[in-house]
Design an enzyme around this catalytic site. Structure first.
Site, PDB file in Angstrom:
ATOM      1  N   SER A 116     -10.232  -6.142  13.554  1.00 41.20           N
ATOM      2  CA  SER A 116     -10.616  -6.191  12.141  1.00 41.20           C
ATOM      3  C   SER A 116     -11.974  -5.554  11.937  1.00 41.20           C
ATOM      4  CB  SER A 116     -10.656  -7.642  11.663  1.00 41.20           C
ATOM      5  OG  SER A 116     -11.238  -7.731  10.376  1.00 41.20           O
ATOM      6  N   TYR A 139     -13.231 -16.127  11.579  1.00 41.45           N
ATOM      7  CA  TYR A 139     -12.182 -15.113  11.737  1.00 41.45           C
ATOM      8  C   TYR A 139     -12.744 -13.867  12.402  1.00 41.45           C
ATOM      9  CZ  TYR A 139      -9.101 -11.248  10.539  1.00 41.45           C
ATOM     10  OH  TYR A 139      -8.320 -10.120  10.607  1.00 41.45           O
ATOM     11  N   LYS A 180       0.241 -13.196   0.134  1.00 38.67           N
ATOM     12  CA  LYS A 180      -1.164 -13.423   0.481  1.00 38.67           C
ATOM     13  C   LYS A 180      -1.973 -14.101  -0.619  1.00 38.67           C
ATOM     14  CE  LYS A 180      -3.360 -10.449   2.967  1.00 38.67           C
ATOM     15  NZ  LYS A 180      -4.031  -9.216   3.438  1.00 38.67           N
TER      16      LYS A 180
END
Length: 318
Positions: A116, A139, A180
Site C-alpha cells: 500500500s 494498517y 466498501k
C-alpha cells in the site's frame, strides 16, 4: 490452479475477472464472507473452488495444498485504516502473509501481493526507499512490516529465484467497489452525490492547497489488474513496486470528470475537518521508475478517461 485471496474484494475480484478474460477458470478464490454482500463481486465470474481465509492459512501451514498451484495473488487484508487493534491487524495482514509467503517460497510458486502507498504516510516522497516510508496507522504499519520482512528474505540463497512482488497501490477506483461504503473512491462518492443532490462536495482550501486542489495519484483498477497480470507473465521480476499512474491529479479534476459524464451538477466546497489537519494526504504521486525499469510497457489512464469508463460500467451494472 491460480489462488486469489481477497477474491470477493475490490482488487481481488477484478483480478479474477482479468484471469477469466484470459480464459482461465481454474481459480481458487479465498475470502472472509462475513460481509456476504461481497459475493455480488463474484456472481458473474468463473472459478473452481472457494476457501475461507483461515482455512487457506491452516492448509498452507500444514503444507497440505495441491501441487497444481501456479501462482498466488494475495490481495486479502484488513484494510480499515481506523482499526487500532494492533494484534488483530498484524495477525490478518502480517502473520497471515508470512504463512503464504513461506509456502510459496518452499514450492517455488510466484507470490504477488498487495502492499500500500499508505506506507509513505504524509510523504513528501513516494519512492520505494526506506527513508521515504513513515506509516501513520496500524494498517499502514502492517503493510510496511511485511515489506520489511520480504526485503529481509529476498536474498535468502535457496529461494532467491522464486518470484515475490509487492505492489504499493495508490488511489484505486473502478468497478466492484460498491461493498466498501465510506471507503469507496471519491469518483463513486461524487457520482452518488450528484445523483442524490446535484452537487459534489470537496474540501475547501487547506494545508497550502486551494479549494479542491489537493492532489492524489488516482489509478483505474483495470490498470492495477494489468500490472498484476504482467507480473504473472514475467516471473523473473521480483521486488516492491509502486502501482500508480505516476501523475497526481486534483479532486477538482475528478469532480469535473464526474460532472461531465452526468451532464449536470456543480461543486461545493466544505470546510476542511479539524480532525484531519496534519493527518491528511494532500498530495500523493507514485514514483514509477522501479516498475518502468523492470520493463513494464503500458500507459495508465488519466481520470479524464478512467472516470467516465467507470461510470459507464456503473450505469450498466450498478
Amino acid at each position: 490452479m491460480i489462488i486469489v485471496t481477497g477474491a470477493a474484494g475490490f482488487i481481488g475480484s477484478n483480478i479474477v475477472a482479468g484471469l477469466n478474460a484470459r480464459g482461465m477458470r481454474d481459480i481458487l478464490i479465498v475470502d472472509d464472507l462475513a460481509n456476504g454482500h461481497k459475493c455480488l463481486n463474484l456472481a458473474d465470474l468463473d472459478f473452481s473452488d472457494y476457501l475461507e481465509y483461515d482455512e487457506l492459512e491452516r492448509r498452507m501451514a500444514a503444507d497440505a495444498m495441491p501441487d497444481t498451484v501456479e501462482a498466488v495473488f494475495h490481495e486479502g487484508a484488513c484494510s480499515d485504516t481506523t482499526e487500532w487493534d494492533g494484534r488483530y491487524v498484524m495477525a490478518r495482514n502480517f502473520t497471515y502473509s508470512k504463512t503464504l509467503h513461506a509456502w510459496c517460497q518452499t514450492h517455488r510458486v510466484p507470490f504477488l501481493y498487495a502492499s500500500s502507498a499508505s506506507v509513505y504516510g504524509m510523504g513528501p516522497e513516494f519512492v520505494e526507499r526506506r527513508d521515504a516510508e513513515k506509516p501513520l496507522n496500524m494498517y499502514a504499519f502492517s503493510k510496511f512490516a511485511f515489506d520489511q520482512y520480504v526485503r529481509a528474505q529476498a536474498d535468502t540463497a535457496d529461494t532467491a529465484d522464486s518470484q515475490v512482488a509487492g505492489l504499493r497501490y495508490f488511489n484505486v477506483y473502478g468497478p466492484r467497489e460498491g461493498h466498501k461504503g465510506r471507503m469507496a473512491s471519491v469518483a463513486r462518492h461524487f457520482s452518488n452525490q450528484i445523483t442524490e443532490d446535484g452537487e459534489c462536495r470537496l474540501f475547501a482550501g487547506s494545508q497550502g492547497y486551494g479549494s479542491g486542489e489537493q492532489r492524489r495519484d488516482f489509478i483505474h483498477v483495470n490498470d492495477v489488474v494489468a500490472v498484476n497480470l504482467w507480473l504473472l507473465d514475467n516471473p523473473q521480476v521480483s521486488g516492491i513496486f509502486n502501482c500508480g499512474t505516476g501523475r497526481s491529479q486534483t479532486f477538482n479534476e475528478v469532480a469535473d470528470a464526474v460532472i461531465g459524464w452526468h451532464g449536470r451538477g456543480e461543486k461545493r466546497y466544505i470546510e476542511f475537518p479539524e480532525a484531519l489537519v496534519g493527518r491528511y494526504q494532500s498530495f500523493t504521486e507514485a514514483d514509477m521508475a522501479a516498475l518502468n525499469n523492470a520493463g513494464y510497457p503500458y500507459d495508465f489512464m488519466p481520470v479524464e478517461e478512467g472516470v467516465p469508463r467507470y461510470l459507464d460500467w456503473l450505469a450498466v451494472r450498478g
